[in-house]
Write an enzyme that holds these catalytic residues in place. Structure first.
Site: not given
Length: 427
Positions: A13-14, A16, A40-41, A223, A331
C-alpha cells in the site's frame, strides 16, 4: 532498452500504482508479475479515481500494452468484471495480454481460504479470503489449473475430477462444508475461457521479443518486500514473491535484462493483517495518521495499521531488492506535526539492532529507537519543485535518503498524477 521493476519496500500500500502510472507514459509494456486480487492499486487522474485489483496500472495509459504474467493467480470472474467496469468508464483493455501459464483461483480455493482462517482463530494469518494462498499451494503441489487449461475442455475436466476428489473430502469431512460439483465448475470456467481467449498469449516470449526490438518494459508487483514469502515477516506474509527477484520468475524475463529497481516507500509506514510491526501506533495518534492518509484497503476496505517511518525496514528492502532509486509517497500527510519520529534501529532485550533481527522471535519483541526530526505546518500539495517544499520537509527527505541506502528520485505530495516532484529521472 530497459526493463524496470517497481517494488513496494514496506508491507504494501505504498503507492506503487501511482509510480507505475507515472512511468506508464514512458514505457511500452506494463507487467503485473505476482499476487492476485487480494491487493489493489489506486490511481488518481484529474478528478477520476481508479481502483485496480488484477489489471496492471499501465492499462490507464493508452499507448501501453498491459500484461498479466505467469506469476499471477487469476480469479477470472473478478478479472472480467474489472475489464467490464473499466470499459464502461472509457478505458480500453483490448490490448491486454494474459499468460497462458498463469494459475487460476478456483471456487474450492476461496472456500478453503475462508474456513481455514476461521479454524485458526487467534493464530490466523489475516488473509483476505479470496483463495490466493490455496491457489499458490496447488501451484507448488503441481495440482493447479492454469489459464491454458480453459482452452482444452478435456484437460480441464480431468484436472478438476482429480483435485476435487481430495478437496471435497477436506471440505465435507474436516470442515463440515458442502462439496463442490466438478461439472458445474467446468461449465462456469469454460465460459470464462471463451471470454478471455483473445487475451491469452505466451507472454514470456512476447516480452523478450519486445526487449529485443528496443522496447521498454515496466514490471509491477502486488504487496511488498515485507510480505514476501521468503524475505518477509513469515508466516504473516503473502504466498508469492513481490521482491524484485520475483519479477523475473513471474514474467519470464531474465535478470540480466533488468536495468533499474525502483522502490516505493510511504513517508510513514502501514500494514494490513496480522504480524509484527515495530513502529505501530495505537490510540489517537494511530487513528489520526489513518484518517489523514486515508489508510483503508483498496480491495478489502480494511483499516490499515499505521506507524512512523522505519528506516531499518527500508535498508533491508534496499539490500534484498537491489534498489537503485526510491519514490517516497504521501509526504503531504505528515504536514502539521511539530516533530516527526523516524525509527533508526531496534532495541531487542537491551541490545541495539541496526538491521532486522535474524529470528522471528526477536523481530516480534523489537521496539523502535527513534530520532525526532523537526516537522512543518505548510500545505505542500501545490509544490512542483523540491525547492518549493518547506525547509524542514526538505530536511526530512534528505535524512531518510541518508538512512535507507539508495537515492530518492521522486516525492509524492498528493494523490493526483501531477502531484509528484521528480529529483532525478525514474526511467
Amino acid at each position: 532498452m530497459p526493463a524496470i521493476v517497481v517494488v513496494g519496500a514496506q508491507w504494501g500500500d505504498e503507492g506503487k500504482g501511482k509510480a507505475t502510472d507515472l512511468l506508464g507514459d514512458r514505457v511500452d509494456y506494463v507487467v503485473r508479475y505476482q499476487g492476485g486480487n487480494n491487493a489493489g492499486h489506486t490511481v488518481v487522474i484529474g478528478d477520476e479515481s481508479y481502483a485496480l485489483h488484477l489489471l496492471p496500472s499501465g492499462v490507464l495509459s493508452p499507448r501501453v500494452v498491459p500484461v498479466i504474467g505467469n506469476g499471477v493467480v487469476v480469479d477470472p470472474e473478478v478479472l472480467l468484471r474489472e475489464i467490464d467496469d473499466l470499459s464502461k468508464r472509457g478505458v480500453s483493455c483490448e490490448d491486454l495480454l494474459i499468460s497462458a501459464n498463469a494459475h487460476l483461483i478456483m471456487p474450492y480455493h476461496r472456500a478453503l481460504d475462508k474456513v481455514t482462517e476461521r479454524y485458526l482463530g487467534n493464530a490466523r494469518i489475516g488473509t483476505t479470503g479470496r483463495g490466493i494462498g490455496p491457489a499458490y499451494a496447488d501451484k507448488v503441489a503441481r495440482t493447479g489449473i492454469r489459464i491454458q487449461d480453459l482452452l482444452d475442455p478435456g484437460i480441464l475436466n480431468q484436472k478438476l475430477e482429480l483435485v476435487l476428489r481430495e478437496r471435497n473430502q477436506v471440505l465435507t469431512k474436516v470442515y463440515n462444508r458442502r462439496g463442490i460439483d466438478a461439472a458445474a465448475v467446468a461449465e462456469e470456467y469454460l465460459g470464462y475461457g471463451e471470454q478471455m481467449r483473445s487475451y491469452v498469449a505466451d507472454t514470456g516470449l512476447v516480452l523478450n521479443q519486445a526487449l529485443d526490438e528496443g522496447k521498454s518494459i515496466l514490471l509491477e508487483g502486488a504487496q511488498a518486500t515485507m510480505l514476501d514469502v521468503d524475505h518477509g515477516t513469515y508466516p504473516f506474509v503473502t504466498s508469492s514473491s513481490p521482491t524484485a527477484g520475483g519479477a523475473c520468475v513471474g514474467s519470464g524475463i531474465g535478470p540480466t535484462r533488468i536495468t533499474k529497481m525502483i522502490g516505493i516507500l510511504k513517508a510513514y509506514t502501514t500494514r494490513v493483517g496480522a504480524g509484527p510491526f515495530p513502529t505501530e501506533l495505537t490510540g489517537e495518534r494511530g487513528e489520526w495518521l489513518r484518517k489523514a492518509g486515508g489508510e483503508y484497503g483498496v480491495t478489502t476496505g480494511r483499516p490499515r495499521r499505521t506507524g512512523w517511518f522505519d528506516a531499518v525496514v527500508a535498508r533491508y528492502s534496499t539490500r534484498v531488492n537491489g534498489i537503485t532509486d526510491y519514490f517516497i509517497t504521501k509526504l503531504d500527510v505528515l504536514s502539521g506535526l511539530d516533530q516527526v519520529p523516524v525509527c533508526v534501529a531496534y532495541d531487542v532485550g537491551g541490545r541495539r539492532h541496526d538491521e532486522i533481527p535474524m529470528t522471528q522471535t526477536d523481530f516480534h519483541h523489537a521496539t523502535p529507537i527513534y530520532e525526532y526530526l523537526d516537522g512543518w505546518w505548510e500545505d505542500i500539495s501545490q509544490a512542483r519543485e523540491f525547492a518549493d517544499l518547506p525547509r524542514n520537509a526538505q530536511a526530512y527527505v534528505k535524512a531518510l535518503e541518508d538512512m535507507i541506502g539508495a537515492p530518492i528520485a521522486a516525492i509524492g505530495t498528493g494523490p493526483r498524477r501531477d502531484q509528484t516532484l521528480q529529483l532525478r529521472p525514474l526511467a
